[in-house]
Design a protein around this motif. Sequence first.
Motif, PDB file in Angstrom:
ATOM      1  N   LEU A  72       0.829  -1.207   0.000  1.00  0.00           N
ATOM      2  CA  LEU A  72       0.000   0.000   0.000  1.00  0.00           C
ATOM      3  C   LEU A  72       0.862   1.255   0.000  1.00  0.00           C
ATOM      4  O   LEU A  72       0.524   2.263  -0.647  1.00  0.00           O
ATOM      5  CB  LEU A  72      -0.929  -0.001   1.220  1.00  0.00           C
ATOM      6  N   ALA A  73       1.975   1.193   0.712  1.00  0.00           N
ATOM      7  CA  ALA A  73       2.892   2.340   0.733  1.00  0.00           C
ATOM      8  C   ALA A  73       3.578   2.510  -0.615  1.00  0.00           C
ATOM      9  O   ALA A  73       3.757   3.635  -1.100  1.00  0.00           O
ATOM     10  CB  ALA A  73       3.924   2.146   1.844  1.00  0.00           C
ATOM     11  N   GLN A  74       3.958   1.395  -1.237  1.00  0.00           N
ATOM     12  CA  GLN A  74       4.595   1.451  -2.556  1.00  0.00           C
ATOM     13  C   GLN A  74       3.645   2.023  -3.604  1.00  0.00           C
ATOM     14  O   GLN A  74       4.078   2.729  -4.524  1.00  0.00           O
ATOM     15  CB  GLN A  74       5.060   0.056  -2.963  1.00  0.00           C
ATOM     16  N   ASP A  75       2.355   1.744  -3.454  1.00  0.00           N
ATOM     17  CA  ASP A  75       1.350   2.264  -4.382  1.00  0.00           C
ATOM     18  C   ASP A  75       0.912   3.687  -4.032  1.00  0.00           C
ATOM     19  O   ASP A  75      -0.008   4.229  -4.653  1.00  0.00           O
ATOM     20  CB  ASP A  75       0.116   1.351  -4.372  1.00  0.00           C
ATOM     21  N   ARG A  76       1.530   4.271  -3.008  1.00  0.00           N
ATOM     22  CA  ARG A  76       1.251   5.651  -2.585  1.00  0.00           C
ATOM     23  C   ARG A  76      -0.191   5.817  -2.094  1.00  0.00           C
ATOM     24  O   ARG A  76      -0.784   6.897  -2.216  1.00  0.00           O
ATOM     25  CB  ARG A  76       1.547   6.645  -3.708  1.00  0.00           C
ATOM     26  N   ILE A  77      -0.757   4.760  -1.547  1.00  0.00           N
ATOM     27  CA  ILE A  77      -2.091   4.853  -0.946  1.00  0.00           C
ATOM     28  C   ILE A  77      -1.971   5.286   0.510  1.00  0.00           C
ATOM     29  O   ILE A  77      -2.801   6.034   1.027  1.00  0.00           O
ATOM     30  CB  ILE A  77      -2.823   3.501  -1.063  1.00  0.00           C
ATOM     31  N   ILE A  78      -0.906   4.809   1.176  1.00  0.00           N
ATOM     32  CA  ILE A  78      -0.593   5.228   2.532  1.00  0.00           C
ATOM     33  C   ILE A  78       0.886   5.565   2.603  1.00  0.00           C
ATOM     34  O   ILE A  78       1.655   5.258   1.683  1.00  0.00           O
ATOM     35  CB  ILE A  78      -0.914   4.123   3.572  1.00  0.00           C
ATOM     36  N   SER A  79       1.295   6.203   3.700  1.00  0.00           N
ATOM     37  CA  SER A  79       2.717   6.376   3.979  1.00  0.00           C
ATOM     38  C   SER A  79       2.975   5.868   5.386  1.00  0.00           C
ATOM     39  O   SER A  79       2.103   5.946   6.264  1.00  0.00           O
ATOM     40  CB  SER A  79       3.138   7.841   3.851  1.00  0.00           C
ATOM     41  N   ILE A  80       4.179   5.326   5.601  1.00  0.00           N
ATOM     42  CA  ILE A  80       4.532   4.725   6.882  1.00  0.00           C
ATOM     43  C   ILE A  80       5.815   5.367   7.400  1.00  0.00           C
ATOM     44  O   ILE A  80       6.806   5.490   6.668  1.00  0.00           O
ATOM     45  CB  ILE A  80       4.734   3.202   6.743  1.00  0.00           C
ATOM     46  N   ASN A  81       5.772   5.771   8.665  1.00  0.00           N
ATOM     47  CA  ASN A  81       6.953   6.309   9.331  1.00  0.00           C
ATOM     48  C   ASN A  81       7.046   5.657  10.710  1.00  0.00           C
ATOM     49  O   ASN A  81       6.407   6.094  11.655  1.00  0.00           O
ATOM     50  CB  ASN A  81       6.861   7.832   9.458  1.00  0.00           C
ATOM     51  N   GLY A  82       7.822   4.570  10.780  1.00  0.00           N
ATOM     52  CA  GLY A  82       7.857   3.801  12.014  1.00  0.00           C
ATOM     53  C   GLY A  82       6.510   3.129  12.242  1.00  0.00           C
ATOM     54  O   GLY A  82       6.018   2.395  11.400  1.00  0.00           O
ATOM     55  N   LYS A  83       5.887   3.415  13.398  1.00  0.00           N
ATOM     56  CA  LYS A  83       4.560   2.865  13.690  1.00  0.00           C
ATOM     57  C   LYS A  83       3.443   3.804  13.231  1.00  0.00           C
ATOM     58  O   LYS A  83       2.267   3.459  13.321  1.00  0.00           O
ATOM     59  CB  LYS A  83       4.416   2.620  15.197  1.00  0.00           C
ATOM     60  N   GLU A  84       3.804   4.972  12.721  1.00  0.00           N
ATOM     61  CA  GLU A  84       2.800   5.944  12.294  1.00  0.00           C
ATOM     62  C   GLU A  84       2.375   5.684  10.852  1.00  0.00           C
ATOM     63  O   GLU A  84       3.206   5.431   9.979  1.00  0.00           O
ATOM     64  CB  GLU A  84       3.336   7.367  12.449  1.00  0.00           C
ATOM     65  N   ILE A  85       1.069   5.774  10.601  1.00  0.00           N
ATOM     66  CA  ILE A  85       0.513   5.540   9.275  1.00  0.00           C
ATOM     67  C   ILE A  85      -0.333   6.740   8.858  1.00  0.00           C
ATOM     68  O   ILE A  85      -1.160   7.227   9.640  1.00  0.00           O
ATOM     69  CB  ILE A  85      -0.356   4.271   9.248  1.00  0.00           C
ATOM     70  N   SER A  86      -0.125   7.213   7.637  1.00  0.00           N
ATOM     71  CA  SER A  86      -0.932   8.298   7.076  1.00  0.00           C
ATOM     72  C   SER A  86      -1.660   7.773   5.838  1.00  0.00           C
ATOM     73  O   SER A  86      -1.100   6.985   5.069  1.00  0.00           O
ATOM     74  CB  SER A  86      -0.057   9.491   6.670  1.00  0.00           C
TER      75      SER A  86
END
Length: 232
Positions: free
Chosen positions: A202-216
């Motif tokens: 999902l992050a690779q597809d730019r649907i979400i972003s991940i920073n450690g345990k934080e998800i946007s």
Amino acid sequence: MKKKDKQECDLNSCMLCRLCLKEWSPAINAHRKNFSLKKGQLLFREGEQVNGIYFVYEGLVKVHKHWGKDKELIVRFARKGDIVGHRGVGQELVYPVSATALEPVTVCYVDMAFFQSSLQVNHTFLYELMLFYAKELQESEKNMRNLAHMSVKGRVANALLQLQSKFGFDKEGTLNMTLSRQDLAAYTGATYETVFRTLAELAQDRIISINGKEISILHQGRLERLAKENEE
């Protein structure tokens, strides 16, 4: 679980205080007890006898149950103002689930006799609790259907949307709660490895972003479409 001073409660945050008659407040104040839990501490365990009901005053609690061998399924999350332990109310007073603090937590506790008296006296509280039970039943049935018919990617997308709806975003635009990958896996009914791989996709597809345990959530529309996959 450590008992705390009653000053910790404002007699206004939980659904018991908000929905009961104002004249019932002195009775609530006389019967309630406050307890604190550390992160990871059990509030109650599945199979234990129900002696009373809890209301979250501060912090976050996960409600979970055994699901297969050495697995758990997170049923819901309870935050400030939410009721916990009500699933054990019935003819057989046994908790069908466990509750664990995900962070430092303060709860208000009332024993079962007083809780039942509150239901008999406060009709608005009884009515709203009935609606709450009905909503929980509908959500549980939907989640069970999703476990059977929805792909893992769809379940992860659905879980993120549910967390967004319940907790919102912080100032940086990330989900306003921190959840371990293991707990996210237990919430979606998938393995840790599968959830980790799905989040990376999902992050690779730019649907979400991940920073450690934080998800946007970057693209809510695409996430919603994934959540509808295989829905009946």
